[in-house]
Design an enzyme around this catalytic site. Structure first.
Site, PDB file in Angstrom:
ATOM      1  N   ASN A 168      38.932  57.414   5.741  1.00  0.00           N
ATOM      2  CA  ASN A 168      38.163  57.191   4.510  1.00  0.00           C
ATOM      3  C   ASN A 168      36.741  57.649   4.753  1.00  0.00           C
ATOM      4  O   ASN A 168      36.102  57.196   5.704  1.00  0.00           O
ATOM      5  CB  ASN A 168      38.189  55.698   4.141  1.00  0.00           C
ATOM      6  CG  ASN A 168      37.137  55.326   3.119  1.00  0.00           C
ATOM      7  OD1 ASN A 168      36.791  56.117   2.258  1.00  0.00           O
ATOM      8  ND2 ASN A 168      36.613  54.116   3.215  1.00  0.00           N
ATOM      9  N   GLY A 169      36.237  58.557   3.912  1.00  0.00           N
ATOM     10  CA  GLY A 169      34.840  58.964   4.056  1.00  0.00           C
ATOM     11  C   GLY A 169      34.644  60.458   3.901  1.00  0.00           C
ATOM     12  O   GLY A 169      35.492  61.176   3.361  1.00  0.00           O
ATOM     13  N   GLU A 170      33.520  60.911   4.408  1.00  0.00           N
ATOM     14  CA  GLU A 170      33.188  62.334   4.423  1.00  0.00           C
ATOM     15  C   GLU A 170      32.416  62.648   5.694  1.00  0.00           C
ATOM     16  O   GLU A 170      31.507  61.911   6.067  1.00  0.00           O
ATOM     17  CB  GLU A 170      32.316  62.719   3.212  1.00  0.00           C
ATOM     18  CG  GLU A 170      33.042  62.786   1.889  1.00  0.00           C
ATOM     19  CD  GLU A 170      32.136  63.334   0.793  1.00  0.00           C
ATOM     20  OE1 GLU A 170      31.935  64.558   0.751  1.00  0.00           O
ATOM     21  OE2 GLU A 170      31.614  62.533  -0.001  1.00  0.00           O
ATOM     22  N   ASP A 196      38.127  67.963   5.458  1.00  0.00           N
ATOM     23  CA  ASP A 196      37.518  67.501   6.697  1.00  0.00           C
ATOM     24  C   ASP A 196      38.461  66.645   7.535  1.00  0.00           C
ATOM     25  O   ASP A 196      38.251  66.476   8.737  1.00  0.00           O
ATOM     26  CB  ASP A 196      36.214  66.749   6.414  1.00  0.00           C
ATOM     27  CG  ASP A 196      36.365  65.630   5.395  1.00  0.00           C
ATOM     28  OD1 ASP A 196      37.451  65.497   4.802  1.00  0.00           O
ATOM     29  OD2 ASP A 196      35.378  64.891   5.174  1.00  0.00           O
ATOM     30  N   CYS A 204      38.609  56.266  -1.317  1.00  0.00           N
ATOM     31  CA  CYS A 204      39.739  56.166  -0.403  1.00  0.00           C
ATOM     32  C   CYS A 204      39.824  54.798   0.266  1.00  0.00           C
ATOM     33  O   CYS A 204      38.871  54.039   0.293  1.00  0.00           O
ATOM     34  CB  CYS A 204      39.710  57.254   0.669  1.00  0.00           C
ATOM     35  SG  CYS A 204      39.741  58.938   0.029  1.00  0.00           S
TER      36      CYS A 204
END
Length: 320
Positions: free
Chosen positions: A77-79, A102, A2
């Site tokens: 952007n990420g988790e 999430d 992302c």
């Protein structure tokens, strides 16, 4: 992985330009893309995201995402690995969820706890949230800085991005090399945050929050590795067995939480101790063979592929 970008400025830019900024990061997110633009008194706001779908592959995970009350807009952007636990807490506070991703958890967490929410996130992230009521843009970068985040601030224009490319496509970006930082580049072979190669352009420092409001910036820290080290020193475990058990629990939790995905998960297996340990835990918690990948070299003294194949065979993974 992302990519995100956006701006707050005094000049209106059309949607085509924002799309052009966003699509410089197509390689980061080929599955989906979106933009959001908003006009306020004497200023313009735009946010965009390129998506690589990991959780909730449906359109419900589309970004930019707007909160149910319309107040907050997020690109991310990420988790965040503990999103399930946080979602349960927010549901108890009567928040509604329409997706299984999430991103929506982060959005509702910010609505409930404000910038204190970043302290609750266990994960890797670069987040931008715009508050229409307070007219404030908030950026946050994860604790260690796994996810990149840059920003440009000059002459009433604030621009951010996961890379420099979208910032450089912003029409009012002044592309001037910061000569004061060339020494850092030549000495260290890279520029550590907050330094950047361009003037008026910076890297977000890991573990920090940036708030942009009324043409001014405020930066605060929500996590610092030195502080964490000091706290952990006070909780030293002297018993070897207890230390081993504690480390085992941490590793198991870390690997297992990273395997929560709606797409296939694999590991890079070099044949060394670290990747073998991570892969063994991943295979232990998986109900089917984990995909493992290794890169070989023609030079035998550099080639670890045979060791990786041996480990993969021992663990029973699907090796590539």
């Amino acid at each position: 992985m992302c990519g995100i970008c956006g701006y707050v400025g005094t000049q209106k830019i059309n949607a085509e330009i924002l799309w052009k900024m966003n699509n410089t990061m197509f390689h980061r997110g080929p599955n989906d893309g979106g933009i959001w633009q908003h006009t306020e008194t004497e200023r313009e706001i735009g946010m965009a995201q390129r998506r690589l779908s990991i959780l909730d592959l449906s359109e419900l995970g589309h970004q930019p995402m707007v909160s149910e009350d319309g107040r907050y807009i997020i690109v991310y952007n990420g988790e965040v690995y503990n999103f399930g636990e946080l979602r349960q807490q927010l549901e108890q506070k009567s928040y509604h969820f329409f997706s299984n991703c999430d991103t929506e958890v982060i959005l509702n967490a910010f609505s409930e706890w404000g910038k204190k929410s970043f302290e609750k996130f266990n994960g890797m992230f670069a987040i931008a949230i715009y508050d229409k009521e307070e007219r404030r843009l908030t950026l946050a970068r994860d604790r260690i800085g796994k996810k990149p985040l840059y920003y440009y601030f000059n002459n009433g224009h604030f621009v951010f991005g996961s890379e420099l490319k979208p910032i450089m496509e912003y029409p009012f970006f002044e592309r001037r090399v910061n000569k004061n930082n060339i020494g850092h580049l030549l000495c260290d072979k890279y520029l550590v945050a907050p330094y950047c190669i361009f003037e008026n352009t910076y890297k977000m420092v890991p573990g920090t929050i940036l708030e942009y409001q009324d043409d001014s910036i405020a930066i605060s820290t929500f996590w610092n590795v030195v502080d964490q080290y000091s706290k952990q020193k006070e909780r030293t475990i002297d018993n070897l067995d207890a230390s081993i058990n504690s480390l085992n629990e941490l590793l198991l939790d870390a690997v297992e939480s990273r395997m929560i995905a709606d797409v296939p998960v694999g590991t890079f297996l070099s044949g060394g101790i670290d990747s073998a340990l991570v892969t063994s835990i991943a295979q232990k918690v998986s109900d089917k063979p984990v995909n493992t990948y290794s890169i070989g070299f023609y030079e035998k003294e550099k080639d670890e592929a045979p060791y990786a194949a041996e480990i993969a065979n021992f663990l029973g993974t699907k090796h590539h």
